[in-house]
Every structure is written in C-alpha cells, then in structure tokens.
Design a protein around this motif. Structure first.
Motif, PDB file in Angstrom:
ATOM      1  N   SER A  22       0.819  -1.214   0.000  1.00  0.00           N
ATOM      2  CA  SER A  22       0.000   0.000   0.000  1.00  0.00           C
ATOM      3  C   SER A  22       0.854   1.266   0.000  1.00  0.00           C
ATOM      4  N   GLY A  23       2.057   1.169   0.541  1.00  0.00           N
ATOM      5  CA  GLY A  23       2.939   2.332   0.567  1.00  0.00           C
ATOM      6  C   GLY A  23       3.877   2.412  -0.613  1.00  0.00           C
ATOM      7  N   GLY A  24       3.692   1.535  -1.582  1.00  0.00           N
ATOM      8  CA  GLY A  24       4.559   1.517  -2.754  1.00  0.00           C
ATOM      9  C   GLY A  24       5.521   0.344  -2.721  1.00  0.00           C
ATOM     10  N   ARG A  25       6.444   0.359  -3.634  1.00  0.00           N
ATOM     11  CA  ARG A  25       7.420  -0.736  -3.736  1.00  0.00           C
ATOM     12  C   ARG A  25       8.618  -0.460  -2.834  1.00  0.00           C
ATOM     13  N   HIS A  26       9.080  -1.520  -2.177  1.00  0.00           N
ATOM     14  CA  HIS A  26      10.187  -1.366  -1.244  1.00  0.00           C
ATOM     15  C   HIS A  26      10.957  -2.671  -1.136  1.00  0.00           C
ATOM     16  N   PHE A  27      12.239  -2.560  -0.801  1.00  0.00           N
ATOM     17  CA  PHE A  27      13.043  -3.755  -0.553  1.00  0.00           C
ATOM     18  C   PHE A  27      12.649  -4.375   0.784  1.00  0.00           C
ATOM     19  N   VAL A  28      12.617  -5.684   0.822  1.00  0.00           N
ATOM     20  CA  VAL A  28      12.358  -6.396   2.068  1.00  0.00           C
ATOM     21  C   VAL A  28      13.664  -6.463   2.850  1.00  0.00           C
ATOM     22  N   ASN A  29      13.664  -5.859   4.034  1.00  0.00           N
ATOM     23  CA  ASN A  29      14.843  -5.884   4.893  1.00  0.00           C
ATOM     24  C   ASN A  29      14.402  -5.761   6.347  1.00  0.00           C
ATOM     25  N   ARG A  30      15.336  -5.582   7.248  1.00  0.00           N
ATOM     26  CA  ARG A  30      15.003  -5.554   8.667  1.00  0.00           C
ATOM     27  C   ARG A  30      14.105  -4.385   9.036  1.00  0.00           C
ATOM     28  N   GLU A  31      14.275  -3.287   8.320  1.00  0.00           N
ATOM     29  CA  GLU A  31      13.501  -2.104   8.660  1.00  0.00           C
ATOM     30  C   GLU A  31      12.088  -2.136   8.084  1.00  0.00           C
ATOM     31  N   VAL A  74       7.102  -9.394  -5.466  1.00  0.00           N
ATOM     32  CA  VAL A  74       5.861 -10.002  -4.996  1.00  0.00           C
ATOM     33  C   VAL A  74       4.847  -8.921  -4.663  1.00  0.00           C
ATOM     34  N   THR A  75       3.593  -9.230  -4.929  1.00  0.00           N
ATOM     35  CA  THR A  75       2.504  -8.329  -4.581  1.00  0.00           C
ATOM     36  C   THR A  75       1.299  -9.161  -4.172  1.00  0.00           C
ATOM     37  N   GLN A  76       0.414  -8.550  -3.402  1.00  0.00           N
ATOM     38  CA  GLN A  76      -0.776  -9.259  -2.919  1.00  0.00           C
ATOM     39  C   GLN A  76      -1.990  -8.806  -3.698  1.00  0.00           C
ATOM     40  N   LEU A  77      -2.795  -9.767  -4.179  1.00  0.00           N
ATOM     41  CA  LEU A  77      -4.020  -9.470  -4.909  1.00  0.00           C
ATOM     42  C   LEU A  77      -5.154  -9.183  -3.932  1.00  0.00           C
ATOM     43  N   SER A  78      -6.267  -8.702  -4.476  1.00  0.00           N
ATOM     44  CA  SER A  78      -7.419  -8.357  -3.627  1.00  0.00           C
ATOM     45  C   SER A  78      -8.009  -9.578  -2.929  1.00  0.00           C
ATOM     46  N   ASN A  79      -7.804 -10.772  -3.508  1.00  0.00           N
ATOM     47  CA  ASN A  79      -8.327 -11.996  -2.886  1.00  0.00           C
ATOM     48  C   ASN A  79      -7.364 -12.591  -1.849  1.00  0.00           C
ATOM     49  N   GLY A  80      -6.265 -11.896  -1.585  1.00  0.00           N
ATOM     50  CA  GLY A  80      -5.305 -12.356  -0.596  1.00  0.00           C
ATOM     51  C   GLY A  80      -4.158 -13.180  -1.145  1.00  0.00           C
ATOM     52  N   ARG A 130      11.115 -17.807 -12.881  1.00  0.00           N
ATOM     53  CA  ARG A 130       9.940 -18.603 -12.510  1.00  0.00           C
ATOM     54  C   ARG A 130       8.864 -17.700 -11.933  1.00  0.00           C
ATOM     55  N   SER A 131       7.643 -17.820 -12.466  1.00  0.00           N
ATOM     56  CA  SER A 131       6.492 -17.097 -11.927  1.00  0.00           C
ATOM     57  C   SER A 131       5.858 -17.920 -10.823  1.00  0.00           C
ATOM     58  N   VAL A 132       5.322 -17.221  -9.808  1.00  0.00           N
ATOM     59  CA  VAL A 132       4.843 -17.894  -8.603  1.00  0.00           C
ATOM     60  C   VAL A 132       3.483 -17.360  -8.192  1.00  0.00           C
ATOM     61  N   GLU A 133       2.583 -18.263  -7.804  1.00  0.00           N
ATOM     62  CA  GLU A 133       1.338 -17.914  -7.115  1.00  0.00           C
ATOM     63  C   GLU A 133       1.367 -18.645  -5.777  1.00  0.00           C
ATOM     64  N   ALA A 134       1.042 -17.943  -4.709  1.00  0.00           N
ATOM     65  CA  ALA A 134       1.144 -18.551  -3.379  1.00  0.00           C
ATOM     66  C   ALA A 134       0.032 -18.042  -2.483  1.00  0.00           C
ATOM     67  N   VAL A 135      -0.345 -18.871  -1.512  1.00  0.00           N
ATOM     68  CA  VAL A 135      -1.407 -18.483  -0.575  1.00  0.00           C
ATOM     69  C   VAL A 135      -0.862 -17.634   0.566  1.00  0.00           C
ATOM     70  N   GLY A 136       0.450 -17.549   0.696  1.00  0.00           N
ATOM     71  CA  GLY A 136       1.033 -16.743   1.753  1.00  0.00           C
ATOM     72  C   GLY A 136       2.505 -16.524   1.496  1.00  0.00           C
ATOM     73  N   MET A 137       3.122 -15.656   2.295  1.00  0.00           N
ATOM     74  CA  MET A 137       4.530 -15.321   2.101  1.00  0.00           C
ATOM     75  C   MET A 137       5.434 -16.532   2.286  1.00  0.00           C
ATOM     76  N   ALA A 138       5.118 -17.394   3.247  1.00  0.00           N
ATOM     77  CA  ALA A 138       5.967 -18.562   3.486  1.00  0.00           C
ATOM     78  C   ALA A 138       6.034 -19.449   2.241  1.00  0.00           C
ATOM     79  N   GLU A 139       4.894 -19.647   1.580  1.00  0.00           N
ATOM     80  CA  GLU A 139       4.890 -20.480   0.376  1.00  0.00           C
ATOM     81  C   GLU A 139       5.658 -19.800  -0.755  1.00  0.00           C
ATOM     82  N   TYR A 140       5.471 -18.505  -0.917  1.00  0.00           N
ATOM     83  CA  TYR A 140       6.180 -17.774  -1.962  1.00  0.00           C
ATOM     84  C   TYR A 140       7.695 -17.878  -1.756  1.00  0.00           C
ATOM     85  N   LEU A 141       8.151 -17.644  -0.535  1.00  0.00           N
ATOM     86  CA  LEU A 141       9.576 -17.707  -0.238  1.00  0.00           C
ATOM     87  C   LEU A 141      10.111 -19.127  -0.374  1.00  0.00           C
ATOM     88  N   GLY A 142       9.296 -20.100   0.024  1.00  0.00           N
ATOM     89  CA  GLY A 142       9.699 -21.493  -0.109  1.00  0.00           C
ATOM     90  C   GLY A 142       9.943 -21.881  -1.556  1.00  0.00           C
TER      91      GLY A 142
END
Length: 351
Positions: free
Chosen positions: A138-147, A210-216, A233-245
C-alpha cells in the motif's frame, strides 16, 4: 510485525551473513519441526518429519522422498536420532505450532542411506546466494529488509535454512541504493542486479518481486542468476511462506543438479591430488581440514611434501571428475592443468 528476530534466525544470520563465495552449512544433519507433544508417538512422528527435512537438505531435492529405500527407512527414523530437544516457538505464526523439537542425526547414517538408495549427496560446502526482494504494498514498492518487513525476512531465512542454502542480504546502504533502484529490482533487470551485487563477492544471485491481490493471494516472480545462466519462474502462493519457499526450492534444485555428487558405497576410488602454494602450517591445516570434512572423502593421506607442494592420495566415494566439482566451490583452490597426467587433480592454493 515482530519486534525481534527469533533466536534461530539470529543464528542463521551469523552463519550465513558473511560475504563469501561459499560457506560450510553446519546444520545439515539436524532439523527443527513442530510436534504435537512429548509422547513417544509425537516423538516418532517428529523424528520422521525431521529426517525427511535432513534428507532433502543433504540430497538437494525433495524428489529423494519418493525413493522406495528412503521411504522404508523413514519408518525407523526415531531409532536413528542422536539427540533431540524441545523448544517453544517464539512466533506461532511462522510455525503453526507452539511446541517444536530439534532432532539431530548421524552424518554417516544419512550419507550411507543416500548411497544405498542411489541418490546424490550434496556436501556441506555450498555457494552463498545474495537475495534481493522487492514487495509492492500500500505504501509503494520497497526492498524487504530488517527495517521494512522483519516477519518476511525471518521467513526468508527459515525457508532457505530448510533447504540448506546459505544466503546473504544486501546492506541496503548508500552504495546499494545508488547502484540499484527499487524499480530496476522490480523489473528484474539482470544487468543492474549483477552490477549492484558485484561488491559482495558472490556468484549466485536471487531476485524476487511479490505483490498481494485483492483476494489475498500472492503473485510474483523469482529470477536466479548463476555463473552460467539465468532462470526465471512465476509464482502464485497463498502466503509469504509459500512464496519464499518456492524461491528457496528454485535455487536448491538448480544448485544440487550442479554440485551434488553420485557417491559409491565401496569407498574404494583412489584420487591423486597435488596442491602447490602451501607455504606454512596454517595453509597445510586448512587444506587437510577442508578435505577431511568432505562427506565423500573417507581418507586423506599425505604422500609427499616438497617445498610448497603437497602430494595427497584420497580414498573417495565418488569419481575424480565429481570430486573436482566440489573443489570448484572453494575459491582458494585454483585449478592447474598438468600435461600428461589427466587423472590427477592439481591446484594452486590461494591466500
């Protein structure tokens, strides 16, 4: 959002966080799994799940679990446990359970089982992967890091730890933000990613978006850059853990296909090795220690020391050509071609 990294992830950061082309993965033969309790039945189920995780890490592929010999051995996993300990999960969201158990198995048993099953063995010396991950929120695109997203970063380290792949995160300092914008990373621009990664002394890079769709659902892509090529590789996942896996699986499968070796049960393959540039005892100790920690080397015999050159005879469980693949992972061994002796492995030790 979690305020602190779980202890297990801090340990992974310490183990995998240095900037090196390869690292020795020290927890290949142990696994941390959720358990239903402390009963014998719960321990048996937990041991089986843990041995499955260990076999996947050591072989490099989930396909190993389909092997009939492996399937039969899993039934007796509890009897092969060296040690186990219960832990309380600091984050129930990441595990789905409050009680965990860490099981450790004997290295020789796991290696022997894989050999009997005819499956490959991926040694503990493995390339480090630099990971760039961009999320669109919602706040735009950002790198995933500790902050920005600590929970996601925790899950990232856990996903790669489960596959036995050492990873490193960028520093995200001024040099990084100057070298690579979020838009270039989002576009999976190979030239920009390789250029920005050059300061980290790594040969393997993984970039994700990665981005989240309206259906979650989560949708995104992974791009894996190895020294040889690029794999998308393109990925569809039900949650972040699956996407990262799925990102971890992409890297582990490709690396194992390149670096896992086909061992033999006999352990009777003689391999001649010459290493020059060994100038003092510290060099000698480093060379011998590295060789003796290779799971496919049964014995290392020093046949001769002349000047700065070691002549060694190894008793290995794999062919010389496959052993040479393992030497590639240690940048301190620079290959040297020896005319007239193609069967000998020759290297210059680099300080």
């Amino acid at each position: 959002m979690a305020r602190h990294f779980p202890a297990i992830v801090c340990a992974i950061l310490l183990l995998f966080g240095d900037s090196a082309a390869a690292a020795v993965v020290r927890d290949l033969y142990s696994a941390r799994v959720p358990v239903a309790g402390q009963s014998d039945r719960a321990l048996a189920d937990g041991a089986r799940a843990a041995l499955e995780d260990v076999l996947v890490k050591v072989s490099g592929s989930e396909r190993v679990l389909q092997n009939a010999t492996i399937a039969d051995a899993l039934a007796g996993a509890r009897s092969q446990v060296l040690t186990y300990a219960f832990e309380r999960a600091e984050s129930a969201e990441s595990t789905g359970e409050k009680l965990l158990a860490r099981f450790e198995f004997d290295r020789s048993y796991v290696a022997g089982l894989l050999m009997r099953a005819g499956e490959p063995l991926w040694t503990a010396n493995r390339p480090v992967v630099l990971v760039w991950l961009v999320a669109d929120g919602s706040g735009g695109r950002h790198f995933v890091n500790r902050e920005t997203e600590r929970d996601a970063l925790t899950q990232l380290y856990e996903a790669f730890s489960r596959r036995g792949v050492p990873i490193q995160m960028p520093l995200f300092d001024l040099a990084d933000t100057t070298a690579l914008s979020t838009e270039d990373a989002w576009g999976l621009d190979g030239l920009a990613l390789r250029s920005a990664s050059s300061r980290y002394d790594v040969q393997h890079i993984l970039a994700g978006r990665v981005t989240q769709l309206s259906n979650g659902m989560l949708v995104g892509d992974w791009s894996y850059f190895s020294p040889r090529d690029r794999l998308d590789r393109s990925v569809e996942a039900v949650g972040m853990a699956e996407y990262l896996g799925q990102g971890a699986a992409l890297v582990a499968d490709e690396m194992a296909a390149r670096y896992a070796v086909a061992p033999t049960e006999s352990g009777q393959v003689p391999v001649a090795v010459t290493i020059s540039g060994v100038t003092d005892f510290a060099d000698y100790a480093a060379v011998i220690s590295w060789l003796e920690n290779l799971e496919v080397v049964d014995r290392t015999t020093v046949e001769q020391i002349r000047g700065d050159t070691l002549t060694l005879r190894l008793r290995a469980r794999t062919a010389p050509s496959q052993l040479a693949v393992l030497f590639e992972l240690n940048e301190q061994f620079e290959p040297v071609r020896v005319p007239g002796d193609p069967g000998r492995l020759s290297y210059q030790w680099r300080h």
